[in-house]
Write an enzyme that holds these catalytic residues in place. Structure first.
Site, mmCIF file in Angstrom:
data_model
loop_
_atom_site.group_PDB
_atom_site.id
_atom_site.type_symbol
_atom_site.label_atom_id
_atom_site.label_comp_id
_atom_site.label_asym_id
_atom_site.label_seq_id
_atom_site.Cartn_x
_atom_site.Cartn_y
_atom_site.Cartn_z
ATOM 1 N N ASP A 205 -1.386 -1.733 -3.835
ATOM 2 C CA ASP A 205 -2.729 -1.817 -3.254
ATOM 3 C C ASP A 205 -3.270 -0.391 -3.032
ATOM 4 O O ASP A 205 -2.595 0.449 -2.432
ATOM 5 C CB ASP A 205 -2.604 -2.557 -1.913
ATOM 6 N N SER B 28 0.849 -1.205 0.000
ATOM 7 C CA SER B 28 0.000 0.000 0.000
ATOM 8 C C SER B 28 0.881 1.250 0.000
ATOM 9 O O SER B 28 2.092 1.177 0.233
ATOM 10 C CB SER B 28 -0.889 0.002 1.253
#
Ligand code: G3H
Ligand code: 13P
Ligand code: ZN
Length: 321
Positions: free
Chosen positions: A82, A50
């Site tokens: 992500d 992420s």
């Protein structure tokens, strides 16, 4: 073995009716635990990173950790961004060699989301990278200003089947994350709430009927929040709420059979790591060698991932399909 593309992995998973685990990583212990479990179970793997993980660990460290994982293992491993939130972040990851990126424009109106997604797709496809888009809004933590994961089903908009078709046609995105009552974090459902699997089936059918084939869907927020891990954390000094609840494994099973080809798991990894560390601290309060608490915690994450790939996602044994 070089990094693998999710496009190849998706095609095989759809054919074999199994799902790919997309596990979030932030540090070395998580990468090792996940990769070792998948290597031993011969499971294809998506490691996902992420924006927050990049900020925490430094993108170069994460890239090198994944390169190390690829070089010590034989299984196919894809690296995915992500919840990319801008074109620039997606471009940066594509330029760094990610084999897959997500552009999450789910908070935008349909046209703006499609426009942003198409821009990322156009760039990614020229650079041999695949793209995941998101349509509809997850409930709970992602759009809740309150306590992390404490939003239950506040807000959230289910993905509409016809819009899913339109979105895929307009953007040519390679996979689509859907909102069907799913949410991030450890407090997903209250009372009798659960995933709307009928909506999932309707989305899948609409894509098929529109000539888009067996189109790969993505399930975010797929952690099951195992009661045993919550109890263990609390037994050793944690204070997780009694109402912590995840997606039942039976629901994941139906989602997998319905064509959720990529299943995102982060919270369960965090719970396993935390339970392992808390237990080691409580049982050995005099210990201060990080290896003595990170080692058992890493083993716990490995056990969890092994369980997921064998018994929930059913991708074990499919690494070399
Ligand atoms: O969907 C969110 C993932 O669990 C990543 O979480 O943004 O805290 O790294 P993060
Ligand atoms: P969980 O919070 O359920 O693990 O979901 C993770 C996720 O969707 C990452 O994108
Ligand atoms: Zn997510």
């Amino acid at each position: 073995m070089p990094l693998t593309h999710t496009k190849e992995l998706f095609a095989k998973a759809l054919k074999g009716k199994y799902a790919l685990g997309a596990f979030n990583v932030n540090n070395m212990e998580l990468v090792q635990a996940i990769v070792e479990a998948c290597e031993e179970e011969k499971a294809p793997l998506i490691l996902q990173i992420s924006k927050g993980a990049r900020q925490y660990a430094n993108p170069v460290y994460l890239k090198k950790l994944i390169e190390a994982a690829v070089s010590v293992s034989n299984i196919p491993i894809a690296v995915h961004l992500d919840h990319g939130d801008t074109f620039e972040l997606c471009k940066q990851c594509i330029d760094e060699g990610f084999t897959s990126v997500m552009i999450d424009g789910s908070h935008l109106p349909f046209d703006k989301n499609a426009e942003l997604c198409k821009r990322v797709v156009d760039y990614a496809h020229k650079h041999n990278c695949v793209v995941e888009g998101e349509l509809g809004q997850l409930v709970g933590a992602q759009h809740d200003d309150g306590e992390e994961g404490g939003g239950y089903s506040k807000g959230g908009v289910y993905t509409h089947p016809d819009e899913a078709v339109e979105f895929v046609k307009q953007t040519k995105v390679d996979s689509l994350a859907v909102a069907i009552g799913n949410s991030h974090g450890a407090y997903k459902f209250k009372g009798t709430q659960h995933l709307n699997l009928e909506r999932l089936k309707a989305i899948k059918k609409a894509l098929l009927d529109a000539g888009l084939g067996d189109y790969p869907l993505v399930l975010h927020g797929a952690s099951s929040v195992p009661k045993a891990l919550v109890q263990e954390i609390n037994q050793y000094g944690g204070k997780l709420g009694e109402d912590a609840a995840g997606v039942p494994e039976a629901d994941i099973e139906i989602a997998r059979r319905t064509g959720c080809t990529k299943v995102n798991i982060d919270t369960d990894l965090r719970l396993a790591l935390t339970a392992g560390i808390r237990k080691a601290f409580a049982e050995n309060p005099k210990e201060f060698d990080p290896r003595k608490y990170l080692g058992p915690a890493r083993a716990k994450v490995k056990d969890l991932v092994r369980h997921k790939v064998k018994n929930v996602l059913c991708c074990a044994g499919h690494a070399f399909d």
